[in-house]
Design an enzyme around this catalytic site. Structure first.
Site, PDB file in Angstrom:
ATOM      1  CD  GLU A  53       8.886  48.656  27.546  1.00 33.63           C
ATOM      2  OE1 GLU A  53       7.912  49.410  27.483  1.00 33.63           O
ATOM      3  OE2 GLU A  53       9.228  48.052  28.584  1.00 33.63           O
TER       4      GLU A  53
ATOM      5  CB  CYS B 233      37.041  68.481  45.138  1.00 30.96           C
ATOM      6  SG  CYS B 233      37.352  70.067  44.399  1.00 30.96           S
TER       7      CYS B 233
END
Ligand code: PLP
Length: 421
Positions: free
Chosen positions: A286, A372
């Site tokens: 998987e 920021c």
């Protein structure tokens, strides 16, 4: 197949494959005058090629599932659907998503903290398999399957000591983790299973490693799984002789200048002989990252370039709120520079003088986004041959654990364009 083409200004920290021409073309096609480009580009054609090749290399007695938490875009899932044996979901949200987008494919479900309602949903949907993470969970499944009078196929997820085989970056097991059952609980787990008419035991599940870059080590791990399951078969005669071993995912991608990725073909050849010696086992993979990482590209148009206290910063349209992979992995992400076309002009284009003044050649610079926060860095202190405002930074290997792991709401920027080729 794609035609490879080196962009005029290729970055030294280049990815180990060349940037395909169709990616460059898509960038120019989707560039508009009004808004600088910020986009994910997914090359579905190459994804289809990749999954076909991966599947083709696998020996007999193996299955390949795709772990959708790596990237669950519907276009990605439908590209993979015809070539994988099914999908792995790691939450009820992903179960619902698969129910909507891929209702006709086998689903396996695993996560460490399943709610009773999650388990009930999985049993009622009659999905392929549930991976059981603990005795408590097994007991809940026992109660639910009994009261719903519905069969349920389970794998026991195990955590085992793997000695010094494990040395990849992100270890998921082989040492104390919240994942899987301890071997000392196996006896009790098998007793619960034996007393539950609705529970069918199908095999064991292991996912002990992430970012595995070594074929050799991964083969040792496979060998260790096979040996430990054989030992349990000796210790517990109630275990069937024919079993499926889910060996998880965790195959790595080199996010640096290394020449080669994990050699899947070599791995499969060696695995074939291991399985010929052990024909009683079906091996199920998987895999997430290794399947989808290479098909994705994150593109930021350069908004500004400036020198600040002696260092050069390149500010792109976008940032880690779209593409958290470099921050999450704490690496400098590989990238290319695609020069802008002279015909592509920006709104309120800076004066020729300032563009020329901001342009850099043969220097080091740090590539950042618009956030920021000083943590919004995609690649630090990189050598740049030449770069202008309006050029494009193209980050490769952005198809897995990228957009979907990013803090998209932070600072409320627009999402990137999603382009599927
Ligand atoms: C995340 C995960 C995978 C996929 O891992 P990759 O590193 O993306 O291949 C497979 N199995 C389990 C249990 C997982 O948690």
């Amino acid at each position: 197949m794609t035609t490879d083409m080196t962009p005029t200004h290729s970055a030294p920290l280049a990815d180990n494959h060349l940037l395909p021409a169709k990616i460059i073309n898509a960038i120019h096609e989707h560039s508009t005058q009004s808004t600088p480009l910020c986009a994910y580009i997914y090359d579905l054609e190459s994804l289809a090629e990749r999954i076909k090749t991966m599947k083709h290399c696998l020996p007999a007695n193996t299955q390949l599932f795709y772990a959708i938490k790596a990237n669950a875009e519907p276009e990605i899932l439908s590209t993979l659907a015809d070539h994988v044996d099914g999908f792995e979901a790691a939450s009820s949200g992903e179960l619902n998503w698969l129910q909507t987008h891929q209702p006709n494919h086998p689903i396996i479900f695993g996560e460490p903290g399943k709610l009773t309602s999650d388990l009930q949903q999985a049993i009622q949907q009659q999905i392929d398999t549930i991976h059981v993470e603990s005795l408590v969970e097994l007991n809940r499944i026992q109660t639910l399957s009994q009261s719903l009078q519905l069969p349920v196929h389970i794998f026991l997820r195990m955590n085992i000591d793997i000695g010094d085989i494990g040395s990849s970056k992100l270890v998921m097991g082989g040492k104390p983790t919240p994942f899987g059952l301890d071997e000392t609980h196996l006896k009790q787990a098998l007793a619960i299973i034996d007393s539950s008419p609705f529970i069918e035991f199908c095999g064991f599940h292991f996912h002990l490693m992430s970012h595995q870059l070594s074929v050799e080590r991964h083969l040792l791990l496979m060998q260790r799984y096979i040996e430990v399951v054989k030992k349990w078969q000796q210790d517990y005669p109630s275990l069937p002789s024919k079993l499926t071993i889910n060996v998880g995912g965790g195959i790595g991608i080199h996010y640096d200048q290394r020449p080669q990725h994990f050699e899947w073909q070599v791995f499969c050849q060696q695995l074939a002989s291991m399985l010929t010696e052990n024909p009683q086992f079906m091996v199920r993979f998987e895999i997430g990252r290794f399947i989808t990482a290479p098909c994705g590209y994150y593109v930021m148009e350069v908004l500004d370039i400036k020198k600040n206290l002696g260092e050069t910063f390149v500010i792109g349209h976008g940032g880690t709120h779209h593409f958290r992979t470099p921050a999450a992995q704490q690496h400098n992400h590989p990238f290319y520079i695609v020069p802008r076309r002279m015909s592509h002009t920006m709104v309120a284009e800076p004066s020729e003088n300032l563009i020329a003044q901001a342009a850099i050649t043969g220097t080091r610079a740090t590539l950042v986004g618009q956030l920021c926060t000083p943590k919004d860095i995609l690649a630090k202190d990189q050598w740049i041959d030449a770069l202008h405002i309006g050029d494009y930074l193209v980050f490769t290997l952005a198809g897995a654990y990228a957009w979907n792991i990013s803090h998209q709401n932070f600072l409320m920027h627009e999402p990137p364009k999603m382009i599927f080729l």
